[in-house]
Design a protein around this motif. Structure first.
Motif, PDB file in Angstrom:
ATOM      1  N   PRO A   1     -11.540  45.398  69.615  1.00 48.36           N
ATOM      2  CA  PRO A   1     -10.266  45.189  68.929  1.00 48.36           C
ATOM      3  C   PRO A   1      -9.157  46.051  69.533  1.00 48.36           C
ATOM      4  CG  PRO A   1     -12.042  45.509  67.346  1.00 48.36           C
ATOM      5  CD  PRO A   1     -12.598  45.831  68.699  1.00 48.36           C
ATOM      6  N   ALA A   2      -7.944  45.496  69.539  1.00 47.24           N
ATOM      7  CA  ALA A   2      -6.811  46.222  70.123  1.00 47.24           C
ATOM      8  C   ALA A   2      -5.518  45.779  69.476  1.00 47.24           C
ATOM      9  CB  ALA A   2      -6.752  45.970  71.623  1.00 47.24           C
ATOM     10  N   SER A   3      -4.548  46.684  69.435  1.00 44.97           N
ATOM     11  CA  SER A   3      -3.212  46.364  68.942  1.00 44.97           C
ATOM     12  C   SER A   3      -2.202  46.663  70.034  1.00 44.97           C
ATOM     13  CB  SER A   3      -2.878  47.193  67.704  1.00 44.97           C
ATOM     14  OG  SER A   3      -3.710  46.816  66.632  1.00 44.97           O
ATOM     15  N   VAL A   4      -1.222  45.766  70.178  1.00 51.09           N
ATOM     16  CA  VAL A   4      -0.180  45.913  71.183  1.00 51.09           C
ATOM     17  C   VAL A   4       1.161  45.667  70.510  1.00 51.09           C
ATOM     18  CG1 VAL A   4       0.742  45.059  73.374  1.00 51.09           C
ATOM     19  CG2 VAL A   4      -1.734  45.081  72.992  1.00 51.09           C
TER      20      VAL A   4
ATOM     21  N   ALA B   1      -8.816  35.085  68.255  1.00 50.74           N
ATOM     22  CA  ALA B   1      -8.675  35.626  66.896  1.00 50.74           C
ATOM     23  C   ALA B   1      -7.639  36.742  66.962  1.00 50.74           C
ATOM     24  CB  ALA B   1     -10.010  36.153  66.393  1.00 50.74           C
ATOM     25  N   TYR B   2      -6.530  36.573  66.235  1.00 57.19           N
ATOM     26  CA  TYR B   2      -5.463  37.560  66.272  1.00 57.19           C
ATOM     27  C   TYR B   2      -4.677  37.560  64.973  1.00 57.19           C
ATOM     28  CZ  TYR B   2      -1.658  34.122  66.763  1.00 57.19           C
ATOM     29  OH  TYR B   2      -0.761  33.119  66.545  1.00 57.19           O
ATOM     30  N   THR B   3      -3.919  38.629  64.770  1.00 62.05           N
ATOM     31  CA  THR B   3      -2.924  38.675  63.702  1.00 62.05           C
ATOM     32  C   THR B   3      -1.629  39.170  64.331  1.00 62.05           C
ATOM     33  OG1 THR B   3      -3.550  40.920  63.063  1.00 62.05           O
ATOM     34  CG2 THR B   3      -4.575  39.106  61.836  1.00 62.05           C
ATOM     35  N   LEU B   4      -0.531  38.724  63.754  1.00 61.64           N
ATOM     36  CA  LEU B   4       0.781  39.112  64.238  1.00 61.64           C
ATOM     37  C   LEU B   4       1.567  39.668  63.066  1.00 61.64           C
ATOM     38  CD1 LEU B   4       2.520  39.010  66.835  1.00 61.64           C
ATOM     39  CD2 LEU B   4       3.429  36.851  65.993  1.00 61.64           C
TER      40      LEU B   4
ATOM     41  N   THR C   1      -2.436  42.119  67.013  1.00 62.39           N
ATOM     42  CA  THR C   1      -3.759  42.732  66.927  1.00 62.39           C
ATOM     43  C   THR C   1      -4.786  41.683  67.293  1.00 62.39           C
ATOM     44  OG1 THR C   1      -3.009  44.240  65.201  1.00 62.39           O
ATOM     45  CG2 THR C   1      -5.389  43.948  65.423  1.00 62.39           C
ATOM     46  N   LEU C   2      -5.591  41.979  68.308  1.00 63.62           N
ATOM     47  CA  LEU C   2      -6.668  41.092  68.748  1.00 63.62           C
ATOM     48  C   LEU C   2      -7.978  41.580  68.139  1.00 63.62           C
ATOM     49  CD1 LEU C   2      -5.679  40.827  72.498  1.00 63.62           C
ATOM     50  CD2 LEU C   2      -5.463  39.028  70.781  1.00 63.62           C
ATOM     51  N   ALA C   3      -8.782  40.649  67.661  1.00 67.55           N
ATOM     52  CA  ALA C   3     -10.060  40.994  67.052  1.00 67.55           C
ATOM     53  C   ALA C   3     -11.050  41.467  68.108  1.00 67.55           C
ATOM     54  CB  ALA C   3     -10.635  39.789  66.323  1.00 67.55           C
TER      55      ALA C   3
END
Length: 188
Positions: free
Chosen positions: A56-59, A174-177, A186-188
């Motif tokens: 998982p990562a957030s950019v 799979a992501y959230t914005l 954010t990528l799962a």
């Protein structure tokens, strides 16, 4: 969390970690001629490349301007990415107003959280080769494998409009914005 900044874009553009093909950016392109010798295991034509570790990562993509594309690369064990060297390439395309309007009318239900930002896996549905960015606003994505039985091209909603993947959609990771304040992917 990784933050995309103008300094990052400038620094990344001058480093060797980004593949740019100026003829592909912001212009209609004859992909067969322009992409004759590009590798099929990594995307081309993006504005910046961010390498992240697996998982998982957030950019923070707040500084991504309309029309720009950031590509996020991270290792994966998923066999769907064997043709890209087990690297998952994810494009974050800050759509122009015209592309956002097209996307709002044509995106698959439940796959795009904000019509201004298109997040997509850069792996061709035909044989898993890398997808590159064409610079054509109407068809911004194309398979880097330009041989006669491949050559897939996708519109701004990730729908195959020609080539071996015509009628198929690119996959969505799979992501959230989060668009409250800073824009964080954010990528799962």
């Amino acid at each position: 969390m990784h933050k995309l900044t103008r300094r990052n874009v400038i620094a990344t553009l001058t480093s060797s970690s980004v593949l740019l093909c100026p003829a592909l950016l912001n212009a209609q392109t004859d992909l067969t001629a322009e992409w004759g010798d590009v590798p099929t295991d990594a995307p081309v034509g993006h504005d910046t490349l961010i390498n992240l570790p697996a998982g998982p990562a957030s950019v923070d993509i707040t500084d991504l301007q309309p029309g720009e594309v950031t590509v996020i690369a991270r290792p994966t064990e998923d066999p769907n990415y064997a043709s890209t060297g087990n690297i998952q390439y994810v494009a974050v395309h800050h759509r122009t107003d015209e592309q956002a309007a097209f996307g709002a009318a044509n995106d698959r239900e439940g796959t795009v959280q904000d019509a201004r930002y298109f997040v997509v896996d850069l792996v061709c549905t035909h044989r898993g080769k890398a997808i590159g960015l064409t610079g054509d606003p109407a068809a911004p994505f194309a398979c880097t494998d330009r041989r006669s039985r491949h050559s897939s091209v996708y519109d701004a909603s990730g729908f195959g409009v020609s080539g071996a993947s015509e009628g198929e959609y690119l996959s969505i990771p799979a992501y959230t914005l989060d668009t409250d304040g800073a824009i964080v992917l954010t990528l799962a």
